[in-house]
Design a protein around this motif. Structure first.
Motif, short mmCIF file in Angstrom:
data_model
loop_
_atom_site.label_atom_id
_atom_site.label_comp_id
_atom_site.label_asym_id
_atom_site.label_seq_id
_atom_site.Cartn_x
_atom_site.Cartn_y
_atom_site.Cartn_z
N UNK A 197 42.60 49.91 47.68
CA UNK A 197 40.88 49.77 47.81
C UNK A 197 40.50 49.07 45.79
N UNK A 198 42.04 48.59 45.75
CA UNK A 198 42.42 47.55 44.26
C UNK A 198 42.31 48.02 43.05
N UNK A 199 42.38 49.81 43.49
CA UNK A 199 42.05 50.36 41.77
C UNK A 199 42.84 51.13 41.88
N UNK A 200 44.16 51.99 42.99
CA UNK A 200 44.74 52.74 42.90
C UNK A 200 45.96 51.97 43.26
N UNK A 201 47.07 52.07 42.34
CA UNK A 201 48.23 51.76 42.54
C UNK A 201 49.48 51.91 42.43
N UNK A 202 50.56 52.15 42.98
CA UNK A 202 51.81 52.68 43.01
C UNK A 202 53.14 51.81 42.98
N UNK A 203 54.31 52.13 42.60
CA UNK A 203 55.72 51.01 42.69
C UNK A 203 56.61 51.89 42.75
N UNK A 210 47.40 44.85 35.94
CA UNK A 210 46.59 45.36 36.27
C UNK A 210 45.74 44.13 35.67
N UNK A 211 44.01 44.31 36.20
CA UNK A 211 43.09 43.28 34.97
C UNK A 211 41.93 44.92 34.83
N UNK A 212 40.88 44.20 33.73
CA UNK A 212 39.84 44.64 33.67
C UNK A 212 39.28 43.50 33.50
N UNK A 213 37.82 43.66 34.89
CA UNK A 213 37.15 42.08 35.21
C UNK A 213 35.24 43.30 35.82
N UNK A 214 34.59 41.89 35.94
CA UNK A 214 33.41 42.17 36.21
C UNK A 214 33.46 42.00 37.31
N UNK A 215 33.75 41.40 38.41
CA UNK A 215 34.11 40.49 39.43
C UNK A 215 35.57 40.79 40.34
N UNK A 216 35.05 41.17 41.37
CA UNK A 216 36.08 41.25 42.03
C UNK A 216 36.60 40.82 43.69
N UNK A 273 32.69 33.22 37.07
CA UNK A 273 30.54 33.50 36.47
C UNK A 273 31.41 35.13 36.18
N UNK A 274 33.32 35.29 35.73
CA UNK A 274 34.22 36.56 35.76
C UNK A 274 34.11 36.80 34.02
#
Length: 306
Positions: free
Chosen positions: A67-73, A168-174, A272-273
């Protein structure tokens, strides 16, 4: 202290310096490995953290994102490339990656001790032991890292699992454009292997240490130049080094006219992000590991006259 062939071999792998230079450095520092590395760097015979030894450990790196929010490597090692290409092994590595996405473990011991998601009657370690018996090679879950964000995290896998990256990025548009941008940044990390996201992460201690190294190098190379010129040279060299080790300062590999920071800024503006790269994780299969090579050790001994 007696300098052995194995010590010379180790220093050579750490620095990439010539065999006799390594022997001299060890003799000058009475066998102290850290001081020998410093000696070689100050004399311009080695670069910081260069690993010239042949990486021989095999295996795969795998990344999973939810869900674009949790990841593992994860990195799972095998003894041979033949096994790394085996479908059974590859499926197992994917299971390990899915385990890592779900885990609350903070370290490898806790991770190996928790219930295996694919069969909770056994632990992760039990499942690993069983897979070793089936495949017939020693396998190792070497490392994992989990990233949880309020922004967006994207994966990139290179070379069929040789290198894996999370950004990982902080973004207000995905959207697809932002995720494609972050994937391009992840490809940059895979190719250029930066140490930091930005200069803000570089410690004052690191900068002072590098200045000391660069000063010694500059004075060795330019003994006739006055101190004020040497100082300018050091500033120039340090800035050049920071552009190589800081991701956002690097020249963007797909457009050399832009830095990575300017590329991200450009895509963010087009969408516009507000986008800020916060973190990256880069795993390379077998990084820092090497199988024994007796012939190479013998070569070192022969050239040392032992």
């Amino acid at each position: 202290m007696a300098i052995t062939a194995s010590m010379v071999k180790e220093l050579r792998e750490m620095t990439g310096a010539g065999m006799m230079d390594c022997k001299k450095a060890l003799n000058e520092t009475n066998g102290n490995m850290d001081e020998a590395v410093e000696y070689l760097r100050k004399n311009g015979q080695a670069k910081a953290d260069k690993k010239a030894g042949r990486i021989a450990a095999e295996g795969l790196v795998k990344a999973v994102v939810k869900d674009d929010k949790v990841a593992a490597i994860v990195e799972v090692n095998s003894e041979t490339d033949f096994v790394a290409k085996n479908a059974d092994f590859q499926a197992y590595v994917e299971e390990v990656a899915n385990q890592a996405v779900a885990t609350e473990a903070a370290d490898m011991d806790a991770f190996l001790s928790e219930a295996w998601l694919a069969d909770n009657t056994k632990t992760v370690k039990d499942a690993l032991t069983e897979k070793i018996a089936v495949i017939g090679e020693n396998l190792s879950i070497r490392r994992f890292e989990k990233v949880v964000t309020d922004g967006c995290v994207v994966p990139y896998i290179h070379g069929g699992g040789r290198i894996g990256v999370l950004v990982e990025a902080e973004t207000d548009v995905i959207n697809d454009e932002i995720k494609a941008c972050l994937k391009n940044v992840a490809m940059q990390v895979a190719a250029m292997s930066p140490k930091y996201v930005s200069r803000d992460e570089v410690s004052a201690e690191y900068l002072e240490h590098e200045k000391e190294i660069l000063l010694a190098q500059a004075k060795t190379e330019n003994p006739e130049k006055p101190d004020n010129i040497i100082e300018k040279m050091i500033i120039g060299r340090l800035n050049k080094e920071l552009k190589e080790i800081c991701l956002l300062d690097q020249a963007y590999v797909q457009d050399g006219d832009l830095s990575v920071a300017k590329y991200v800024e450009k895509v963010a503006k087009e969408n516009g992000a507000n986008v800020t790269v916060k973190k990256f994780v880069r795993f390379e299969t077998g990084e820092g590991l090497e199988k024994k090579n007796e012939d190479f050790a013998a070569e070192v001994a022969a050239q040392m006259g032992n």
